[in-house]
Every structure is written in C-alpha cells, then in structure tokens.
Write a protein that holds these residues in place. Structure first.
Motif, PDB file in Angstrom:
ATOM      1  N   LYS A  11       0.854  -1.194   0.000  1.00 46.97           N
ATOM      2  CA  LYS A  11       0.000   0.000   0.000  1.00 46.97           C
ATOM      3  C   LYS A  11       0.889   1.242   0.000  1.00 46.97           C
ATOM      4  O   LYS A  11       1.809   1.353   0.825  1.00 46.97           O
ATOM      5  CB  LYS A  11      -0.925   0.015   1.213  1.00 46.97           C
ATOM      6  CG  LYS A  11      -2.009   1.085   1.144  1.00 46.97           C
ATOM      7  CD  LYS A  11      -2.997   0.921   2.285  1.00 46.97           C
ATOM      8  CE  LYS A  11      -4.120   1.955   2.196  1.00 46.97           C
ATOM      9  NZ  LYS A  11      -4.972   1.755   1.003  1.00 46.97           N
ATOM     10  N   TYR A  12       0.602   2.169  -0.926  1.00 53.24           N
ATOM     11  CA  TYR A  12       1.443   3.347  -1.124  1.00 53.24           C
ATOM     12  C   TYR A  12       0.671   4.629  -0.833  1.00 53.24           C
ATOM     13  O   TYR A  12      -0.554   4.688  -1.004  1.00 53.24           O
ATOM     14  CB  TYR A  12       1.978   3.381  -2.560  1.00 53.24           C
ATOM     15  CG  TYR A  12       2.839   2.191  -2.891  1.00 53.24           C
ATOM     16  CD1 TYR A  12       4.194   2.184  -2.603  1.00 53.24           C
ATOM     17  CD2 TYR A  12       2.276   1.050  -3.468  1.00 53.24           C
ATOM     18  CE1 TYR A  12       4.985   1.077  -2.884  1.00 53.24           C
ATOM     19  CE2 TYR A  12       3.055  -0.057  -3.758  1.00 53.24           C
ATOM     20  CZ  TYR A  12       4.401  -0.045  -3.460  1.00 53.24           C
ATOM     21  OH  TYR A  12       5.172  -1.143  -3.739  1.00 53.24           O
ATOM     22  N   LYS A  13       1.413   5.638  -0.427  1.00 46.09           N
ATOM     23  CA  LYS A  13       0.833   6.943  -0.139  1.00 46.09           C
ATOM     24  C   LYS A  13       1.637   7.996  -0.910  1.00 46.09           C
ATOM     25  O   LYS A  13       2.857   7.948  -0.954  1.00 46.09           O
ATOM     26  CB  LYS A  13       0.905   7.231   1.364  1.00 46.09           C
ATOM     27  CG  LYS A  13       0.159   8.462   1.803  1.00 46.09           C
ATOM     28  CD  LYS A  13       0.196   8.577   3.327  1.00 46.09           C
ATOM     29  CE  LYS A  13      -0.602   9.789   3.801  1.00 46.09           C
ATOM     30  NZ  LYS A  13      -0.579   9.900   5.286  1.00 46.09           N
ATOM     31  N   ARG A  15       1.449  10.740  -4.559  1.00 43.94           N
ATOM     32  CA  ARG A  15       1.346  10.554  -6.001  1.00 43.94           C
ATOM     33  C   ARG A  15       2.599   9.910  -6.591  1.00 43.94           C
ATOM     34  O   ARG A  15       2.507   9.020  -7.437  1.00 43.94           O
ATOM     35  CB  ARG A  15       1.080  11.910  -6.663  1.00 43.94           C
ATOM     36  CG  ARG A  15       0.871  11.829  -8.165  1.00 43.94           C
ATOM     37  CD  ARG A  15       0.538  13.187  -8.744  1.00 43.94           C
ATOM     38  NE  ARG A  15      -0.699  13.711  -8.177  1.00 43.94           N
ATOM     39  CZ  ARG A  15      -1.195  14.904  -8.463  1.00 43.94           C
ATOM     40  NH1 ARG A  15      -0.528  15.710  -9.292  1.00 43.94           N
ATOM     41  NH2 ARG A  15      -2.326  15.309  -7.937  1.00 43.94           N
ATOM     42  N   ASN A  17       4.905   7.898  -5.237  1.00 46.35           N
ATOM     43  CA  ASN A  17       5.039   6.485  -4.887  1.00 46.35           C
ATOM     44  C   ASN A  17       4.001   5.622  -5.605  1.00 46.35           C
ATOM     45  O   ASN A  17       4.293   4.497  -6.047  1.00 46.35           O
ATOM     46  CB  ASN A  17       4.921   6.299  -3.380  1.00 46.35           C
ATOM     47  CG  ASN A  17       6.090   6.897  -2.627  1.00 46.35           C
ATOM     48  OD1 ASN A  17       7.200   7.010  -3.161  1.00 46.35           O
ATOM     49  ND2 ASN A  17       5.865   7.305  -1.384  1.00 46.35           N
ATOM     50  N   LYS A  18       2.782   6.143  -5.737  1.00 45.86           N
ATOM     51  CA  LYS A  18       1.737   5.404  -6.450  1.00 45.86           C
ATOM     52  C   LYS A  18       2.091   5.259  -7.936  1.00 45.86           C
ATOM     53  O   LYS A  18       1.866   4.208  -8.537  1.00 45.86           O
ATOM     54  CB  LYS A  18       0.387   6.104  -6.288  1.00 45.86           C
ATOM     55  CG  LYS A  18      -0.172   6.056  -4.875  1.00 45.86           C
ATOM     56  CD  LYS A  18      -1.476   6.831  -4.791  1.00 45.86           C
ATOM     57  CE  LYS A  18      -2.020   6.878  -3.369  1.00 45.86           C
ATOM     58  NZ  LYS A  18      -3.274   7.665  -3.295  1.00 45.86           N
ATOM     59  N   SER A  48     -11.003  -1.123  -5.846  1.00 43.95           N
ATOM     60  CA  SER A  48     -11.343  -0.356  -4.650  1.00 43.95           C
ATOM     61  C   SER A  48     -12.264  -1.173  -3.753  1.00 43.95           C
ATOM     62  O   SER A  48     -12.938  -2.098  -4.201  1.00 43.95           O
ATOM     63  CB  SER A  48     -12.005   0.967  -5.024  1.00 43.95           C
ATOM     64  OG  SER A  48     -13.190   0.722  -5.751  1.00 43.95           O
ATOM     65  N   ASP A  57      -8.035   0.624  -7.264  1.00 42.19           N
ATOM     66  CA  ASP A  57      -7.451   1.192  -6.046  1.00 42.19           C
ATOM     67  C   ASP A  57      -6.006   1.526  -6.397  1.00 42.19           C
ATOM     68  O   ASP A  57      -5.144   0.655  -6.427  1.00 42.19           O
ATOM     69  CB  ASP A  57      -7.515   0.168  -4.911  1.00 42.19           C
ATOM     70  CG  ASP A  57      -6.847   0.648  -3.635  1.00 42.19           C
ATOM     71  OD1 ASP A  57      -6.249   1.744  -3.657  1.00 42.19           O
ATOM     72  OD2 ASP A  57      -6.902  -0.076  -2.624  1.00 42.19           O
ATOM     73  N   TRP A  58      -5.740   2.807  -6.650  1.00 41.78           N
ATOM     74  CA  TRP A  58      -4.423   3.214  -7.122  1.00 41.78           C
ATOM     75  C   TRP A  58      -3.367   3.192  -6.021  1.00 41.78           C
ATOM     76  O   TRP A  58      -2.187   3.418  -6.297  1.00 41.78           O
ATOM     77  CB  TRP A  58      -4.482   4.609  -7.728  1.00 41.78           C
ATOM     78  CG  TRP A  58      -5.400   4.709  -8.904  1.00 41.78           C
ATOM     79  CD1 TRP A  58      -6.585   5.380  -8.968  1.00 41.78           C
ATOM     80  CD2 TRP A  58      -5.214   4.129 -10.200  1.00 41.78           C
ATOM     81  NE1 TRP A  58      -7.150   5.255 -10.208  1.00 41.78           N
ATOM     82  CE2 TRP A  58      -6.328   4.492 -10.993  1.00 41.78           C
ATOM     83  CE3 TRP A  58      -4.211   3.325 -10.770  1.00 41.78           C
ATOM     84  CZ2 TRP A  58      -6.473   4.080 -12.312  1.00 41.78           C
ATOM     85  CZ3 TRP A  58      -4.358   2.922 -12.089  1.00 41.78           C
ATOM     86  CH2 TRP A  58      -5.467   3.302 -12.848  1.00 41.78           C
ATOM     87  N   SER A  59      -3.774   2.906  -4.795  1.00 42.53           N
ATOM     88  CA  SER A  59      -2.819   2.884  -3.687  1.00 42.53           C
ATOM     89  C   SER A  59      -2.320   1.487  -3.355  1.00 42.53           C
ATOM     90  O   SER A  59      -1.342   1.334  -2.621  1.00 42.53           O
ATOM     91  CB  SER A  59      -3.441   3.500  -2.428  1.00 42.53           C
ATOM     92  OG  SER A  59      -4.486   2.668  -1.926  1.00 42.53           O
ATOM     93  N   THR A  60      -2.973   0.457  -3.878  1.00 44.92           N
ATOM     94  CA  THR A  60      -2.662  -0.915  -3.478  1.00 44.92           C
ATOM     95  C   THR A  60      -2.317  -1.774  -4.692  1.00 44.92           C
ATOM     96  O   THR A  60      -3.032  -1.762  -5.695  1.00 44.92           O
ATOM     97  CB  THR A  60      -3.844  -1.542  -2.720  1.00 44.92           C
ATOM     98  OG1 THR A  60      -4.197  -0.707  -1.613  1.00 44.92           O
ATOM     99  CG2 THR A  60      -3.483  -2.927  -2.195  1.00 44.92           C
ATOM    100  N   GLU A  90       3.902   2.387   2.238  1.00 48.87           N
ATOM    101  CA  GLU A  90       3.450   2.819   3.560  1.00 48.87           C
ATOM    102  C   GLU A  90       3.292   1.612   4.472  1.00 48.87           C
ATOM    103  O   GLU A  90       3.621   1.647   5.657  1.00 48.87           O
ATOM    104  CB  GLU A  90       2.121   3.566   3.440  1.00 48.87           C
ATOM    105  CG  GLU A  90       1.559   4.062   4.762  1.00 48.87           C
ATOM    106  CD  GLU A  90       0.198   4.711   4.601  1.00 48.87           C
ATOM    107  OE1 GLU A  90      -0.166   5.522   5.471  1.00 48.87           O
ATOM    108  OE2 GLU A  90      -0.514   4.411   3.614  1.00 48.87           O
TER     109      GLU A  90
END
Length: 235
Positions: A11-13, A15, A17-18, A48, A57-60, A90
């Motif tokens: 999981k990223y936090k 822009r 890193n994503k 998502s 889900d652009w964070s995972t 993250e």
C-alpha cells in the motif's frame, strides 16, 4: 520441501510512490530475472473496496509468486527485488501458504500443486481467478458488487481484496479466513454467493477460470494484521 505460494500486498501513499508502483506493475522487476525456484508469478493491481470492483485502487498493488520450496520463497522475500516494492510502501504484507487444492488454469498453466490436507480448524486463504468473456462483461459486473458486499463483516474474515492483471476482463479475489470452517460457512450458506455460482454455471461468463485454496502458515508485515506464524505444521 513443499511448494510455497506467496501473495504480497503493498500500500502506497503520495502521487510519486503510487505512480512508481503502477510503473512496476507494467514492467515488474521480476522480468527477465533468473530467480531460483520461481515457477509462476503475476503482478497484480487492485480494485477499490474489499472485493471485486470496476474502479481501481491506485494505492494498493499485489504480487503473486510460487516457489518450489519454502527456502526459495524466503530467499526471494529477502532479495533486492522485493526491496523495490517495500522501500516506498506505507505498509505491506506477505502471506506464505501451502496449497490444499486447485482446479482450473491461469494463463493456460496449473501453477499450484496440492501439498497439504484441508483442516477446517486452521486458517485458510482462497484465490479465485477468471478471464471474463468480453461480450458478457456487462452482465458479470452487474452482479459482482452485491456478492462482494455480502462478504463484509462475515464471521472469521480477516482480509479480502479484489485483484487482477487487467481491468474489467482479468480479475481475481483473495480472501483470508481465521478458520476453514468460516470460509465454508460463507461459501455454502450465503445466498448471494450461491446465486453467483449458479449464474456462473448457467451463463458461462469465463473463458478461463481457477479456484484454489491454501493453508497460510506465516504472515509478514502489518497490512494484514501483524507479523504472525500460525500453528500449522509444514509437511
């Protein structure tokens, strides 16, 4: 030593890193690498929410790897390749598993060798994966969200996530349960899930599908709970 399957979530936090994580999915660090014991792998995006979703889900992001042995899996998890995923994350988790049973194919392969016997008292993980026929995608996505929601809050569910190699058409789900019995209760007593299975048989949504069950024996990281070694005996 038994075959060991690892599914990892990162999981990223932020822009930057994503964006880097998305780039890794398009060109994974595993490409063109000679990795000892690696027999199958897939770089995965995520939907998502908890289950299947048409919205990314652009964070995972996920990574599925299969190794001939537990030792080779551990060597890979300590490698620089995995560091590329973890260093900017993250949070993350690696779930190490032995296969109970698998039916079907993934990219015309049968990646999972059954290594252990199902025990309803032990933790269980399930991966279901399918390539959806383009002409039936609309009907499929009409039904899936309600089935995913029916899993929320179900007894014994530790974690679930929709994953896939390609939006809309190549989709999978991963679910992790405290006990095999909890998963079985959901699969066979939940009406929405039963209806989905029935429609799958009636409509023939998939051009390729795979259903697989595993006994997890270790979780590393803290995205899925926290570091934990389960009271299971490796065969």
């Amino acid at each position: 030593m038994p075959q060991t399957t690892v599914i990892s979530f990162f999981k990223y936090k932020g822009r930057k890193n994503k964006w880097q994580a998305l780039g890794r999915m398009g060109r994974p660090p595993l490409l063109n690498q000679n990795i000892e014991g690696l027999t199958f792998w897939k770089a995965l995006g995520a939907g998502s929410g908890n289950g299947f979703s048409i919205w990314p889900d652009w964070s995972t992001f996920g990574l599925l790897t299969v190794f001939k042995s537990e030792k080779e899996a551990n060597n890979f998890l300590d490698s620089k390749i995995i560091s590329e995923y973890i260093d900017t994350a993250e949070t993350f988790s690696h779930v190490l598993m032995h296969s109970i049973k698998a039916h079907g194919q993934w990219s015309k392969q049968e990646p999972f060798n059954s290594e252990v016997t199902f025990d309803e008292a032990k933790p269980i993980a399930v991966i279901t994966r399918a390539t959806i026929k383009p002409k039936l995608a609309y009907k499929f996505w009409r039904y899936v969200p309600s089935v995913s929601k029916s899993m929320n809050g179900h007894k014994g569910l530790i974690f679930t996530k929709g994953i896939g190699e390609w939006p809309i058409f190549m989709q999978a789900t991963f679910s992790f349960w405290e006990k095999g019995k909890d998963m079985m209760d959901y699969a066979y007593s939940n009406k929405k899930h039963a209806d989905m299975v029935k429609k799958t048989r009636e409509l023939g949504w998939y051009s390729e599908e795979l259903f697989s069950r595993f006994h997890p024996f270790e979780v590393r990281g803290n995205l899925i709970g926290s570091n934990k070694i389960y009271n299971t005996t490796s065969p």
